[in-house]
Design an enzyme around this catalytic site. Structure first.
Site, PDB file in Angstrom:
ATOM      1  N   CYS A 189      -8.157  19.599  -0.792  1.00 55.14           N
ATOM      2  CA  CYS A 189      -9.568  19.333  -0.499  1.00 55.14           C
ATOM      3  C   CYS A 189     -10.270  20.636  -0.170  1.00 55.14           C
ATOM      4  O   CYS A 189      -9.658  21.612   0.264  1.00 55.14           O
ATOM      5  CB  CYS A 189      -9.668  18.358   0.692  1.00 55.14           C
ATOM      6  SG  CYS A 189     -11.348  17.749   1.013  1.00 55.14           S
ATOM      7  N   CYS A 228     -11.252  18.405   7.352  1.00 51.90           N
ATOM      8  CA  CYS A 228     -11.582  17.411   8.375  1.00 51.90           C
ATOM      9  C   CYS A 228     -10.407  17.245   9.340  1.00 51.90           C
ATOM     10  O   CYS A 228      -9.264  17.051   8.922  1.00 51.90           O
ATOM     11  CB  CYS A 228     -11.923  16.080   7.728  1.00 51.90           C
ATOM     12  SG  CYS A 228     -13.326  16.178   6.593  1.00 51.90           S
ATOM     13  N   CYS A 250      -8.098  14.158   9.055  1.00 54.08           N
ATOM     14  CA  CYS A 250      -7.624  13.775   7.723  1.00 54.08           C
ATOM     15  C   CYS A 250      -6.137  14.061   7.559  1.00 54.08           C
ATOM     16  O   CYS A 250      -5.733  15.147   7.132  1.00 54.08           O
ATOM     17  CB  CYS A 250      -8.414  14.500   6.635  1.00 54.08           C
ATOM     18  SG  CYS A 250      -7.973  13.934   4.968  1.00 54.08           S
ATOM     19  N   CYS A 304      -7.740  -6.073   0.828  1.00 57.76           N
ATOM     20  CA  CYS A 304      -6.300  -6.255   0.981  1.00 57.76           C
ATOM     21  C   CYS A 304      -5.896  -6.302   2.445  1.00 57.76           C
ATOM     22  O   CYS A 304      -4.943  -6.999   2.811  1.00 57.76           O
ATOM     23  CB  CYS A 304      -5.546  -5.160   0.242  1.00 57.76           C
ATOM     24  SG  CYS A 304      -5.827  -3.482   0.878  1.00 57.76           S
ATOM     25  N   CYS A 361       0.079  -8.102   0.799  1.00 59.19           N
ATOM     26  CA  CYS A 361      -0.561  -6.948   0.166  1.00 59.19           C
ATOM     27  C   CYS A 361       0.295  -6.495  -0.996  1.00 59.19           C
ATOM     28  O   CYS A 361       1.112  -7.250  -1.502  1.00 59.19           O
ATOM     29  CB  CYS A 361      -0.815  -5.834   1.180  1.00 59.19           C
ATOM     30  SG  CYS A 361       0.667  -5.192   1.975  1.00 59.19           S
ATOM     31  N   CYS A 384       1.093   2.258  -1.625  1.00 57.45           N
ATOM     32  CA  CYS A 384      -0.238   2.161  -1.036  1.00 57.45           C
ATOM     33  C   CYS A 384      -0.722   3.566  -0.728  1.00 57.45           C
ATOM     34  O   CYS A 384       0.091   4.469  -0.476  1.00 57.45           O
ATOM     35  CB  CYS A 384      -0.179   1.315   0.249  1.00 57.45           C
ATOM     36  SG  CYS A 384      -1.704   1.287   1.226  1.00 57.45           S
ATOM     37  N   ASP A 385      -2.033   3.750  -0.708  1.00 58.68           N
ATOM     38  CA  ASP A 385      -2.594   5.056  -0.411  1.00 58.68           C
ATOM     39  C   ASP A 385      -2.258   5.510   1.002  1.00 58.68           C
ATOM     40  O   ASP A 385      -2.241   6.705   1.295  1.00 58.68           O
ATOM     41  CB  ASP A 385      -4.113   5.023  -0.602  1.00 58.68           C
ATOM     42  CG  ASP A 385      -4.731   6.400  -0.513  1.00 58.68           C
ATOM     43  OD1 ASP A 385      -4.139   7.336  -1.082  1.00 58.68           O
ATOM     44  OD2 ASP A 385      -5.777   6.546   0.126  1.00 58.68           O
ATOM     45  N   CYS A 435      -2.680 -17.288  16.427  1.00 55.45           N
ATOM     46  CA  CYS A 435      -4.034 -16.849  16.769  1.00 55.45           C
ATOM     47  C   CYS A 435      -5.085 -17.697  16.069  1.00 55.45           C
ATOM     48  O   CYS A 435      -4.952 -18.042  14.890  1.00 55.45           O
ATOM     49  CB  CYS A 435      -4.200 -15.385  16.373  1.00 55.45           C
ATOM     50  SG  CYS A 435      -5.840 -14.703  16.720  1.00 55.45           S
ATOM     51  N   CYS A 454      -8.066 -12.262   9.514  1.00 58.61           N
ATOM     52  CA  CYS A 454      -7.512 -10.909   9.394  1.00 58.61           C
ATOM     53  C   CYS A 454      -6.045 -10.859   8.987  1.00 58.61           C
ATOM     54  O   CYS A 454      -5.604  -9.846   8.454  1.00 58.61           O
ATOM     55  CB  CYS A 454      -7.708 -10.142  10.692  1.00 58.61           C
ATOM     56  SG  CYS A 454      -6.496 -10.487  11.975  1.00 58.61           S
TER      57      CYS A 454
END
Length: 433
Positions: free
Chosen positions: A16, A20, A23, A278, A284, A299-300, A344, A350
């Site tokens: 990048c 940040c 990050c 997701c 997921c 997954c990211d 819950c 959620c």
């Protein structure tokens, strides 16, 4: 046929042009030492071909992220568009998206993004002082002025834009100031609020608190989904709930159907039995990440060695997505849900949220509770009357924004304690204007 999936492609990996402080994606560079971090043209062709082949006669999202994807330059993305045109199948519709910090955007970029109907996710953390606290360049200076110019460029070229706002220690106490800045100053219609939860271990906490950028001495840790502590920049669950509640109460009075806040839209979807994000789905595994060299990850948020599925240059993407490893990854979200969550009353909204945040214990000591649970629970319980009303309107074939015409009782009294669990009175906690 492979079930539909979404893929975030990272043509520059974690590289990048900003630094940040929160990050943790920056640390993923350590997975590929000595790499150039640039997606080759051959891999670009392979990626687009396999992605489109895996989604016959469907809507396909061609999504770019990073690091900072615009560092690849416009010619790379022109070649990507040519690949899409080459491999697009009959009956397919293509949605182009890109997430960017905006630093490199100019009129040439604006024309390109508009010409190809891109949806741009632009990262802005609120007004200048809040944004510049953590979103800094390689020299440590704030990036707000450059990002604001990018916003003006995108508006000038009439590009569709989502604001991506991370929530952290610098802006969490200012929900209405942040929201009104986006609504009234930037005049944006689409906002995503993304809570910063930097999970870490006791050993790595001092380094993590310094930030994830490269430092002299090479002591940057690789961010992994491990540990039960968070950095000092991370938002607390209680403040996250307060933030959402404060904005929701303003939004539901005047902005329904005018301003679209992703969390609110997703919540309403849950109330009418639809799934969009997701993180709020029971399972997921349908949102994956492609690194610059063709490595595919579950997954990211899990770009780690244990979650690497393979490389699309060696094994077809569709085969990796349908693998037993990925299926198990997706099912684990459901099977690992603590009993506290199973019982819950807002579980339907959620489903324990994202597994990456499930690292604290329930009140009775069971592991696997979501770090943000208290905030989400307070929010979903608070918005229930409004969501019930809007869901009823939708089931009647009417518009959710009709709720603004008659306003049910949605707010707590001035002297009641806030539902977020802060112990403060509602008025004090949210700073009503």
């Amino acid at each position: 046929m492979t079930r539909p999936f979404h893929l975030l492609a990272k043509p520059t990996g974690a590289t990048c042009n900003l630094d940040c402080k929160y990050c943790f994606f920056l640390s993923k560079e350590t997975l590929y030492p000595g790499d150039s971090f640039r997606m080759s043209d051959d891999l670009l062709d392979t990626y687009i071909r396999q992605l489109l082949e895996a989604h016959p006669a469907q809507e396909v999202s061609v999504a770019w992220q990073g690091g900072e994807p615009t560092m690849m330059g416009l010619p790379f993305f022109e070649r990507a568009m040519a690949c899409v045109e080459k491999y697009q199948q009959p009956g397919q519709t293509i949605q182009h998206t890109i997430q960017t910090n905006g630093i490199l955007l100019n009129d040439e970029w604006g024309e390109f993004l508009k010409r190809h109907n891109f949806l741009v996710g632009l990262s802005i953390d609120g007004p200048k002082e809040m944004h510049d606290t953590y979103r800094v360049n390689k020299g440590g200076a704030g990036s707000f002025d450059q990002v604001f110019k990018a916003w003006e460029t995108l508006r000038r070229h009439e590009v569709d834009v989502n604001i991506l706002c991370t929530l952290h220690a610098a802006n969490a106490d200012h929900p209405l100031e942040v929201y009104r800045y986006f609504r009234d100053v930037l005049k944006t219609e689409f906002i995503q609020f993304i809570p910063i939860v930097e999970r870490t271990t006791q050993d790595f906490l001092p380094l993590a608190n310094l930030g994830w950028s490269e430092r002299p001495g090479g002591d940057r840790p690789l961010y992994l989904q491990q540990g039960g502590l968070v950095t000092e920049r991370s938002i607390t669950a209680e403040k996250f709930g307060c933030f959402l509640i404060a904005i929701f109460d303003e939004w539901v009075k005047r902005d329904v159907g005018k301003v679209f806040v992703q969390t609110f839209d997703a919540a309403l979807g849950s109330w009418v039995g639809q799934r969009g994000l997701c993180i709020f789905s029971p399972t997921c595994g349908s949102a994956l990440a492609l690194e610059h060299n063709g490595d595919l990850y579950s997954c990211d948020h899990y770009v780690e060695p244990d979650y690497r599925l393979g490389n699309i240059a060696e094994t077809p993407m569709a085969e990796l997505v349908a693998s037993e490893q990925q299926h198990a990854f997706g099912q684990y979200k459901l099977t690992s849900l603590p009993q506290y969550c199973v019982n819950c009353d807002v579980r339907f909204a959620c489903h324990g949220e994202c597994p990456r945040n499930r690292f604290i214990s329930t009140p009775d000591g069971e592991p696997g509770l979501n770090y943000l649970c208290a905030g989400y629970k307070a929010f979903f319980q608070h918005v229930r009357p409004a969501m019930d009303t809007m869901a009823k309107l939708i089931r009647q074939g009417r518009l959710a924004e009709e709720i603004m015409q008659f306003q049910p009782v949605l707010r707590q009294g001035r002297n009641e304690k806030c539902a977020c669990g802060s112990g403060k009175k509602f008025k004090q906690c949210h700073g009503r204007a």
